[in-house]
Design a protein around this motif. Structure first.
Motif, PDB file in Angstrom:
ATOM      1  N   ARG A 108       1.028  -1.204   0.067  1.00  0.00           N
ATOM      2  CA  ARG A 108       0.027   0.048   0.121  1.00  0.00           C
ATOM      3  C   ARG A 108       0.818   1.165  -0.020  1.00  0.00           C
ATOM      4  O   ARG A 108       1.968   1.301   0.573  1.00  0.00           O
ATOM      5  CB  ARG A 108      -1.132  -0.075   1.164  1.00  0.00           C
ATOM      6  N   TYR A 109       0.399   2.204  -0.705  1.00  0.00           N
ATOM      7  CA  TYR A 109       1.137   3.564  -0.726  1.00  0.00           C
ATOM      8  C   TYR A 109       0.327   4.614  -0.510  1.00  0.00           C
ATOM      9  O   TYR A 109      -1.050   4.484  -0.305  1.00  0.00           O
ATOM     10  CB  TYR A 109       1.605   3.556  -2.295  1.00  0.00           C
ATOM     11  N   ASP A 110       0.766   5.887  -0.095  1.00  0.00           N
ATOM     12  CA  ASP A 110       0.046   6.869   0.295  1.00  0.00           C
ATOM     13  C   ASP A 110       0.422   8.047  -1.071  1.00  0.00           C
ATOM     14  O   ASP A 110      -0.319   8.762  -1.565  1.00  0.00           O
ATOM     15  CB  ASP A 110       0.646   7.752   1.593  1.00  0.00           C
ATOM     16  N   TYR A 111       1.857   7.913  -1.519  1.00  0.00           N
ATOM     17  CA  TYR A 111       2.273   8.543  -2.542  1.00  0.00           C
ATOM     18  C   TYR A 111       2.898   7.463  -3.366  1.00  0.00           C
ATOM     19  O   TYR A 111       3.548   6.785  -2.969  1.00  0.00           O
ATOM     20  CB  TYR A 111       3.132   9.660  -2.354  1.00  0.00           C
ATOM     21  N   LEU A 112       2.603   7.783  -4.859  1.00  0.00           N
ATOM     22  CA  LEU A 112       3.452   6.608  -5.881  1.00  0.00           C
ATOM     23  C   LEU A 112       4.014   7.351  -6.969  1.00  0.00           C
ATOM     24  O   LEU A 112       3.307   8.318  -7.569  1.00  0.00           O
ATOM     25  CB  LEU A 112       2.181   5.905  -6.416  1.00  0.00           C
ATOM     26  N   VAL A 113       5.139   6.796  -7.282  1.00  0.00           N
ATOM     27  CA  VAL A 113       5.726   7.669  -8.452  1.00  0.00           C
ATOM     28  C   VAL A 113       6.360   6.267  -9.243  1.00  0.00           C
ATOM     29  O   VAL A 113       7.121   5.487  -8.923  1.00  0.00           O
ATOM     30  CB  VAL A 113       7.248   8.165  -7.845  1.00  0.00           C
ATOM     31  N   LEU A 114       5.820   6.496 -10.582  1.00  0.00           N
ATOM     32  CA  LEU A 114       6.144   5.262 -11.561  1.00  0.00           C
ATOM     33  C   LEU A 114       7.098   5.841 -12.569  1.00  0.00           C
ATOM     34  O   LEU A 114       6.855   6.705 -13.292  1.00  0.00           O
ATOM     35  CB  LEU A 114       4.735   5.190 -12.228  1.00  0.00           C
ATOM     36  N   ALA A 115       8.122   5.060 -12.382  1.00  0.00           N
ATOM     37  CA  ALA A 115       9.303   5.343 -13.275  1.00  0.00           C
ATOM     38  C   ALA A 115      10.023   4.097 -13.660  1.00  0.00           C
ATOM     39  O   ALA A 115      11.111   3.722 -13.531  1.00  0.00           O
ATOM     40  CB  ALA A 115      10.319   6.143 -12.534  1.00  0.00           C
TER      41      ALA A 115
END
Ligand SMILES: Cc1cc2nc3c(=O)[nH]c(=O)nc-3n(C[C@H](O)[C@H](O)[C@H](O)COP(=O)(O)OP(=O)(O)OC[C@H]3O[C@@H](n4cnc5c(N)ncnc54)[C@H](O)[C@@H]3O)c2cc1C
Length: 464
Positions: A108-115
């Protein structure tokens, strides 16, 4: 692996430790102490790969360890999850990860950065997926090197002229910088090897560079693309422009102009496609996830996408009048976007307005093997030795650590003095060497099934 976090500390997950992901995580680490956020970096590898120097690994100028910069050396308090993210459930704020052991986990995440970057783009060309070789991973570069050296050794020992010629004929498809550099660097290897290996003559070696476009590296402009072509043509490279591949077998490549090349080597660098991870997450433009200039995924607060996987508006070009321009998939943009995305995660956490990504391209550098190169730093066209100095200087400055810079400098010096040892390590000869096999593109489940998969997984052991 267990890791707890204090109640109320938000979790930021960054997927991908390439140019974009690494720059993002390093900035987050600098600006957020561990008691302010838990940072997780998901990537199946333990290093950040400096992709622009892969052709030099394939040609033996650099050691693999010089371009794979260990994450353990670069990161401080980020928790690394060794695995691939195979799906994202945006409403549930959860990603589905397959660890390198094969175990599945939901995070689970609160903030997600997709790279997660890009993968080799293939088309429905008969035999391409099975027989072509890519240039996107370290294994592919090492395997290509082994393969080329093996072809030369087999050609030297061949009994027939036909086999000698077939094994000494090499085809690269894709006239962008990846294909052009791969062709130029490996040409250097084969030319030098042919002088040294008994049973081989330099005139047997034949390299062909094919591309559907009518010029080489159009991003360099008419003049420099033409200079690069002339430099390579003088060294014997045949160009097949306006031409692509119609079919590939183990021993022959049919081209779309109706000709056929007897060869055991087809290197495919004709374009990239966004990572399959971003499929189904939103609108796409040429397969890349459409995001705002602040890299936020429209409609999803706290979710960002950047680098090769995302169509980030190119505000610099748009302000110059190029309507709808998006940033090209380059390391230069990915690295800079990573820093802005980190700032935007922090702004989102603090409820502050987000920054827009704005960067004017600094130009391209293209290694053409040995002392040759073409470059256009800050719009100034260079070729030959001055371009090679600019090219190497650029790469040294762009590498993420002093250790990696020293390794690369050491490799350049020793290769310059001692040359290539033509050592074959039989890298990956035991694995199926398909494009999908190397890049794991066949592992991503259908986006429609992600929520179901995540529901079926045990709860995240890192939650308190
Ligand atoms: C041969 C070659 C030469 C190049 N030369 C140049 C050049 O001279 N100049 C230039 O500007 N650009 C160059 N590029 C392009 C440049 O390397 C890319 O644009 C850049 O790497 C994109 O950065 P990224 O962070 O988006 O992706 P990458 O750097 O590709 O990083 C993606 C990361 O995500 C990880 N990953 C992938 N899938 C998943 C997943 N599902 N889950 C978790 N992690 C995942 C990968 O392991 C990798 O670490 C070159 C590319 C190639 C292949």
């Amino acid at each position: 692996m267990t890791q707890t976090r204090a109640a109320g500390v938000p979790r930021i997950i960054v997927v991908g430790a390439g140019f974009a992901g690494l720059a993002c995580v390093r900035r987050l680490e600098r600006r957020l102490p561990p008691d302010k956020a838990q940072i997780l970096l998901v990537d199946p590898t333990s290093a950040s790969l400096y992709l622009p120097l892969l052709p030099q690994v394939a040609s033996g100028v650099l050691a693999a360890s010089s371009v794979a910069v260990p994450l353990a050396r670069l990161l401080r308090h980020t928790l690394r999850v060794p695995g691939g993210a195979l799906g994202v459930d945006l409403p549930a704020k959860t990603i589905y990860v397959k660890k390198i052991t094969g175990e599945d986990e939901a995070l689970r995440y609160d903030y997600l950065v997709l790279a997660p970057g890009s993968v080799t783009r293939t088309f429905e060309i008969p035999g391409l997926a099975e027989h072509a070789r890519g240039m996107k991973t370290l294994k592919q570069a090492l395997n290509l090197r082994d393969h080329v050296i093996a072809q030369l050794e087999l050609a030297a020992a061949a009994n027939t002229e036909e086999e000698k010629r077939r094994r000494c004929t090499f085809l690269v498809v894709g006239g962008g910088y990846a294909g052009t550099e791969t062709c130029a660097c490996l040409l250097e290897l084969t030319t030098n090897a042919a002088r040294r290996l008994p049973g081989l003559a330099p005139e047997l070696i034949s390299w062909t560079l094919a591309d559907l476009a009518d010029k080489l590296m159009p991003e360099l402009g008419e003049d420099l693309g033409g200079v690069a072509m002339r430099m390579l043509a003088r060294r014997g490279v045949n160009f097949k422009l306006g031409t692509s591949v119609a079919a590939v077998t183990d021993t022959e490549v049919k081209l779309t102009d109706g000709t056929a090349l007897a060869t055991e080597t087809c290197v495919w660098t004709a374009g990239v496609a966004a990572s399959p991870l971003v499929r189904g997450l939103g609108e796409t433009s040429r397969g890349r996830l459409v995001v705002g200039a602040d890299m936020r995924l429209p409609g999803w607060e706290g979710v960002f996408a950047l680098g090769d996987c995302a169509a980030v508006p190119d505000l610099a070009k748009q302000r110059d009048g190029v309507e709808g321009a998006v940033c090209p998939p380059t390391a230069q943009h990915a690295m800079r976007q990573g820093k802005v995305a980190a700032d935007n995660v922090i702004c989102t956490m603090g409820g502050r307005p987000l920054r827009e990504y704005y960067h004017k391209d600094l130009g391209l550098v293209v290694d053409l093997g040995g002392p040759r190169a073409v470059a256009k730093p800050l719009g100034i066209p260079l070729s030959g030795v001055p371009a090679q100095i600019a090219t190497r200087g650029y790469h040294i400055m762009a590498m993420p650590s002093i250790r990696s810079r020293l390794r690369v400098l050491g490799n350049w010096a020793s290769h310059g003095v001692a040359g290539d040892d033509l050592l074959r390590v039989d890298m990956g000869m035991d694995r199926p060497r398909t494009l999908a096999g190397y890049e794991f593109t066949d592992m991503y489940p259908d986006p429609e099934h992600i929520s179901g998969i995540i529901e079926g997984l045990e709860s995240d052991s890192r939650e308190q």
